[in-house]
Design a protein around this motif. Structure first.
Motif: not given
Ligand code: ADP
Length: 438
Positions: A315-324
């Protein structure tokens, strides 16, 4: 034409009337002037003069009455003109009175002479004017009828010519059936409305022809794919039943029959899914799903049957929120799609390894599947989403060619995007973009 003719007729009739009464007035004034203003002339002499007057109107009668209603002059010997009291009264109050009496048109005017007020009644028949009017009426009626006929013929001729391209299109369309979808309608110059309609129609025919051809191919391929395991089952069972066999032989033959049945079930399930998803088109799903969970589940299920497959999920760092990572969709269908991509990546790679990366892309989630396998040629990439199409370098590896078309359909139904890039011998990367709900 009719309105114009009626207008012409009535304006001519009104002009004739006006002109005739003007002539009557001039005549009554000149007679009265002769009677009252000329010296040594009495009524009898005026009568004589007037009798031979070449400018007399037809059937002209002139009657002049004084203030006491005594007739001082009358050229109406037979008393044809009736003099009504109401007419006299109106004339004396200063009005110019006109009326019709039989064929006569009568004009009553006032004349001042010898300190008295005289009423001059002038009457005549306008035979010529009435005849002209009658003639005009006949001419106008004939012109109207001829024009109507000409308009009808011209309208019929030109509308026939104008509508001919449409009736040609209709005739041609009637000839087109499922077996002759290759026929096209004549487009003419293609710029006017009918030409554009024909062009649009031809484009629709083209789309129909391709989709019919695709359907035909699909059915032919599907029946071929279904027949292969069925023929194999049939053959194996026939050989098995030729003579009595040992239990181990039965077991191994039935095991192989079971494999064929499993592949039949797999194939028919995929075919049903393709049919279902392509019939639905883009859908608004009301269930929300976490994409990473789908990937974990797919990884687990695939590894259960293929222990040598290596599926790395990151999972890339660009994903900061599980909602994304939450998308609206059908869990089962999305799992089928990602499993297919993962299975292909491992199946067509000697190291049976796939690297999956989840990334955040504004309102989308991007899933990249990368392998270092046999790759897909440029030519095959163009057709890879066609049902039953298989890469030329993949024919030695078992497969049916209906996985990617199904994946494509599922992603499209989720309003997503799928992109494939590949290099022969180096590997393939499949990028899936799905709209997130956040
Ligand atoms: P199948 O794998 O059963 O043949 P698919 O529809 O899943 O059917 O794939 C169609 C074709 O695309 C495959 O036959 C193969 O040629 C090619 N292909 C798909 N994925 C890959 C991949 N990861 N690497 C190389 N070729 C692939």
């Amino acid at each position: 034409m009719i309105i114009a003719s009626v207008a012409i007729y009535f304006s001519s009739a009104s002009f004739r009337k006006e002109d005739f009464y003007n002539r009557l007035r001039n005549k009554s004034r000149s007679t009265a002037k002769l009677l009252f203003d000329a010296r040594d002339i009495d009524a009898n002499r005026v009568l004589k003069i007037e009798k031979d007057n070449p400018v007399n109107l037809q059937n002209e009668k002139i009657i002049i009455l004084n203030f006491k209603n005594d007739t001082v002059y009358s050229s109406d010997e037979n008393g044809k003109i009736e003099i009504r009291n109401d007419v006299l009264e109106r004339v004396r109050t200063g009005y110019r009175v006109t009326y019709k009496q039989g064929s006569f048109e009568v004009l009553g005017t006032l004349y001042f002479a010898k300190l008295d007020r005289f009423v001059v009644i002038a009457a005549a028949t306008d035979i010529e004017g009435s005849l002209h009017l009658e003639k005009l009426k006949t001419i106008l009626t004939i012109v109207c009828l001829i024009s109507l006929l000409l308009f009808f013929i011209a309208g019929w001729f030109y509308s026939g010519r104008a509508l001919k391209p449409i009736s040609d299109v209709v005739k041609k369309v009637e000839d087109i059936s499922i077996t002759s979808l290759n026929l096209r309608v004549f487009e003419g110059n293609g710029t006017d409305e009918i030409g554009r309609l024909a062009k649009t129609f031809n484009k629709m025919l083209e789309r129909l022809e391709t989709s019919f051809a695709m359907q035909k191919d699909f059915i032919a391929n599907a029946s071929h794919e279904l027949r292969t395991p069925l023929t194999s089952i049939n053959g194996q069972l026939e050989v098995l039943m030729m003579k009595d066999r040992a239990t181990t032989e039965y077991k191994s033959a039935l095991g192989s029959v079971l494999d064929d049945i499993k592949s039949l079930i797999y194939l028919s399930n995929r075919l049903l899914l393709i049919a279902r998803t392509s019939a639905e088109g883009p859908v608004n799903f009301n269930k929300t799903i976490r994409i990473d969970e789908i990937l974990w589940q797919a990884q687990e299920e695939i590894k259960r049957f293929n222990s040598d497959y290596r599926i790395n999920i990151s999972i890339d760092n660009s994903l900061t929120d599980s909602d994304q990572m939450i998308v609206a969709g059908d869990e089962y269908l999305l799992k089928v799609a990602v499993s297919n991509i993962i299975d292909n990546a491992c199946k067509y790679s000697p190291d049976h390894t796939v690297d999956i990366k989840l990334q955040h892309r504004e309102k989308w989630i991007e899933i990249v599947f990368e392998d270092r396998g046999i790759g897909i040629s440029e030519e095959d990439l163009q057709k890879i989403f066609e049902p039953f199409y298989r890469g030329t370098n993949a024919l030695s590896i078992p497969g049916s060619g209906i996985g990617l078309p199904l994946v494509n359909q599922i992603i499209k139904n989720h309003n997503g995007i799928i992109k494939l890039s590949s290099q022969i011998g180096k590997g393939t990367s499949v990028i899936v973009l799905l709209p997130t709900i956040s």
